[in-house]
Design an enzyme around this catalytic site. Structure first.
Site, PDB file in Angstrom:
ATOM      1  N   LYS A 179       0.828  -1.180   0.000  1.00 54.06           N
ATOM      2  CA  LYS A 179       0.000   0.000   0.000  1.00 54.06           C
ATOM      3  C   LYS A 179       0.881   1.256   0.000  1.00 54.06           C
ATOM      4  O   LYS A 179       2.022   1.136   0.450  1.00 54.06           O
ATOM      5  CB  LYS A 179      -0.966   0.007   1.183  1.00 54.06           C
ATOM      6  CG  LYS A 179      -0.310   0.305   2.537  1.00 54.06           C
ATOM      7  CD  LYS A 179      -1.342   0.465   3.593  1.00 54.06           C
ATOM      8  CE  LYS A 179      -1.450   1.869   4.087  1.00 54.06           C
ATOM      9  NZ  LYS A 179      -0.411   2.360   4.963  1.00 54.06           N
ATOM     10  N   LYS A 213      -2.335 -10.178  10.870  1.00 53.72           N
ATOM     11  CA  LYS A 213      -2.346 -10.244  12.341  1.00 53.72           C
ATOM     12  C   LYS A 213      -3.243 -11.402  12.787  1.00 53.72           C
ATOM     13  O   LYS A 213      -4.366 -11.535  12.310  1.00 53.72           O
ATOM     14  CB  LYS A 213      -2.858  -8.919  12.924  1.00 53.72           C
ATOM     15  CG  LYS A 213      -1.908  -7.740  12.701  1.00 53.72           C
ATOM     16  CD  LYS A 213      -2.467  -6.465  13.326  1.00 53.72           C
ATOM     17  CE  LYS A 213      -1.724  -5.229  12.855  1.00 53.72           C
ATOM     18  NZ  LYS A 213      -0.554  -4.897  13.649  1.00 53.72           N
ATOM     19  N   GLU A 247      -3.043   5.131  17.755  1.00 54.24           N
ATOM     20  CA  GLU A 247      -1.583   5.001  17.800  1.00 54.24           C
ATOM     21  C   GLU A 247      -1.030   6.086  18.707  1.00 54.24           C
ATOM     22  O   GLU A 247      -1.528   7.223  18.691  1.00 54.24           O
ATOM     23  CB  GLU A 247      -0.993   5.213  16.415  1.00 54.24           C
ATOM     24  CG  GLU A 247      -1.346   4.131  15.436  1.00 54.24           C
ATOM     25  CD  GLU A 247      -0.537   4.294  14.167  1.00 54.24           C
ATOM     26  OE1 GLU A 247       0.558   3.732  14.110  1.00 54.24           O
ATOM     27  OE2 GLU A 247      -0.989   5.007  13.264  1.00 54.24           O
ATOM     28  N   HIS A 271      -6.608  -0.533   6.282  1.00 51.95           N
ATOM     29  CA  HIS A 271      -6.714  -1.312   7.525  1.00 51.95           C
ATOM     30  C   HIS A 271      -8.107  -1.233   8.160  1.00 51.95           C
ATOM     31  O   HIS A 271      -8.705  -2.249   8.509  1.00 51.95           O
ATOM     32  CB  HIS A 271      -5.687  -0.840   8.550  1.00 51.95           C
ATOM     33  CG  HIS A 271      -4.285  -0.753   8.031  1.00 51.95           C
ATOM     34  ND1 HIS A 271      -3.769  -1.639   7.114  1.00 51.95           N
ATOM     35  CD2 HIS A 271      -3.277   0.118   8.288  1.00 51.95           C
ATOM     36  CE1 HIS A 271      -2.510  -1.318   6.848  1.00 51.95           C
ATOM     37  NE2 HIS A 271      -2.194  -0.253   7.540  1.00 51.95           N
ATOM     38  N   LYS A 371      -3.139   9.434  15.096  1.00 44.14           N
ATOM     39  CA  LYS A 371      -1.755   9.338  15.574  1.00 44.14           C
ATOM     40  C   LYS A 371      -1.642  10.194  16.827  1.00 44.14           C
ATOM     41  O   LYS A 371      -2.420  11.122  17.029  1.00 44.14           O
ATOM     42  CB  LYS A 371      -0.802   9.859  14.501  1.00 44.14           C
ATOM     43  CG  LYS A 371      -0.739   8.935  13.290  1.00 44.14           C
ATOM     44  CD  LYS A 371       0.608   9.017  12.614  1.00 44.14           C
ATOM     45  CE  LYS A 371       0.710   8.049  11.451  1.00 44.14           C
ATOM     46  NZ  LYS A 371       0.888   6.650  11.858  1.00 44.14           N
TER      47      LYS A 371
END
Ligand code: BG6
Length: 520
Positions: A179, A213, A247, A271, A371
């Site tokens: 990506k 994952k 995050e 995602h 973030k």
């Protein structure tokens, strides 16, 4: 999610692969050519993953790597750099592993320009020679594009011109694309079209590392391996779904990329929408690449287009200001290296999606990601409707909460169910309590996401990779948000102090629907 994997070893590959069979066939004599081998992805992700797989003897016999990049470098320098990268990647692990000698010996490097056809004829003869040295047999090739996206079409067409896309005498040729898959719907389509001129869809592996994952794959096991959830998994019982990817890290040194991407392109188009698809999809008829991906595409197709005029009702954005994360003062996004001091790039977004199908009509899916939030955590929470008649309302001073099923993706992986229980003792007092299943109970994951995905590429199993039409649908879904925000940049983008849970506007955004964000 998938059948236990047989190790990819020993038996020579004689037949042409059938990627849709979820196959685990060996692929002896396999070469991986990494374009962009001097870059960050190769050092941080690919080589450590290959090193771990090599030390576990999970890779096929005769596996070797040819790194290709512009940076002039000798083979020895490349090997040393990769050994150092592997050591660095594993330094914090209790069982720190050095680069296995077997992989180091099988690392080669070619410094070359991607727009020079000679580069590709050199690669072709090199691969042929190495194959012969290793005893002949089918020439299985994996071409990994660890390059900036702008270089992808050029490399792919050169691979085609050099005939490296061909699958002769039972060998395979696969191309791996990282990506971002384009910058918007149009460029995503164009990239797909370019790649498909040279490779068939079955030869193309588009990586979204979230699908590698363990806990993401476990969503499907939870949903389709247990009979008790399915009857509740719909509009009749579910009030809303909240998917959060928080995050604590900032943009770091990736401003060159991030300034043009922002949170929607970086996290939502791939995602977060993948997590939504796995949560909302119907059961596939089989666990093979096309059946699973077919169901995911249907979810994306059912997402209602966000009306451009009412974007504020569906999505809000924010950008981090300076603040404190993990006890340390951190700068604002605009003070990060190479970020414009007037940047309007969102580092946070919250979006509401409506899925127009029989299962989900009327159930909002709230997705948020940012973030420099307070903590790194990823979870999917299914909030169930309140009971139709709650006669215990008097029995608690707290607001009675609904049942919530939380799928914790990372860290502290696991599943928990919030239920109401009686407080032991006299009287009738009730309180929410939690039944918890920590995923670690089943042992520690054998492979990280990249290891898992690299192994799937070698064995030709595309179930955990994004299909071309899926990528395009995902762009269609996020495009109205991107366009509205880019056409009408805010006079001042809402900010949030680093180390908090996002801008205030996100609270009123969900509050207007009568819900609130789950505490992460
Ligand atoms: C990447 C994004 O795809 O995913 C990064 O480009 C982000 O910006 C990363 O930090 C998050 O991945 P993970 O596995 O740490 O959740």
């Amino acid at each position: 999610m998938k059948k236990p994997r047989k190790r990819a070893r020993k038996k020579p590959a004689r037949e042409s692969p059938k990627p849709d069979a979820g196959m685990t066939r060996p692929a002896d004599g396999c070469a991986m050519v990494i374009f962009g081998a001097s870059g960050d992805l190769t050092a941080r992700m690919l080589l450590p993953a290959l090193a771990h797989l090599t030390s576990e003897h999970a890779l096929p016999d005769g596996f070797f790597v040819l790194g290709v990049a512009r940076t002039p470098m000798s083979r020895e320098t490349f090997r040393n750099a990769m050994s150092a990268a592997v050591e660095k990647a594993f330094q914090d692990l209790p069982d720190a592993r050095p680069m296995p000698a077997e992989l180091r010996e099988n690392l080669y490097y070619l410094s070359a320009e991607f727009d020079d056809p000679k580069t590709f004829s050199k690669i072709r003869s090199f691969l042929g020679r190495e194959r012969q040295k290793r005893g002949g047999g089918p020439e299985n090739h994996i071409f990994y594009l660890a390059t900036p996206p702008a270089a992808d079409p050029l490399i792919v067409s050169q691979l085609g011109a050099a005939g490296l896309n061909r699958e002769e005498e039972g060998a395979f040729s696969r191309v791996v694309v990282e990506k971002p898959f384009g910058h918007d719907l149009e460029s995503g389509r164009a990239l797909n079209a370019e790649i498909r001129k040279v490779f068939r869809e079955e030869q193309i592996f588009r990586i979204d590392h979230y699908l590698g994952k363990e806990t993401v794959q476990n969503i499907l096991v939870l949903r389709f391996g247990n009979g008790i959830f399915e009857p509740l998994w719909n509009r009749r019982y579910v009030d809303n779904v909240q998917i959060a990817v928080a995050e604590s890290l900032g943009v770091g040194h990736r401003a060159g990329y991030y300034e043009n991407a922002g949170i929607i392109r970086d996290m939502f188009q791939n995602h977060l929408l993948q997590l939504l698809c796995l949560t909302a999809m119907e059961s596939p008829v089989r666990f093979d690449a096309n059946s699973v991906r077919e169901e995911k595409v249907k979810v994306l197709r059912a997402i209602r287009p966000i009306p451009p005029g009412a974007i504020g009702d569906w999505a809000v954005r924010g950008q981090y200001a300076s603040g404190v994360v993990d006890g340390e003062k951190v700068p604002a996004y605009r003070e990060e290296p190479n970020v414009s001091s007037r940047s309007q790039t969102p580092t946070y977004a919250a979006v509401r999606f409506a899925i127009d199908n029989w299962r989900w009509a009327g159930v909002p899916f709230f997705l948020r990601s940012g973030k420099r939030l307070a903590r790194r955590t990823t979870e999917i929470a299914i909030e169930f409707k309140e009971v139709p008649h709650m006669f215990f309302r008097e029995a608690t001073s707290d607001r009675l909460e609904m049942n919530v099923l939380r799928l914790r993706i990372q860290p502290d992986e696991g599943i928990s169910l919030k239920i109401l229980a009686k407080v032991p003792g006299a009287g009738m007092h009730v309180t929410p309590s939690v039944m918890d299943f920590p995923y670690a109970q089943l042992g520690v994951a054998e492979h990280g996401a990249y290891e898992r995905l690299l192994l799937d590429i070698v064995t030709g199993d595309a179930t955990l990779f994004t299909r071309g039409d899926e990528v395009e649908e995902a762009w269609r879904v996020v495009l109205p948000i991107l366009e509205a925000w880019e056409e009408r940049p805010p006079s001042g983008i809402p900010t949030y102090p680093a180390g908090t849970w996002g801008p205030k506007v996100a609270d009123s955004f969900i509050g207007n629907t009568g819900r609130r964000w789950r505490r992460l």
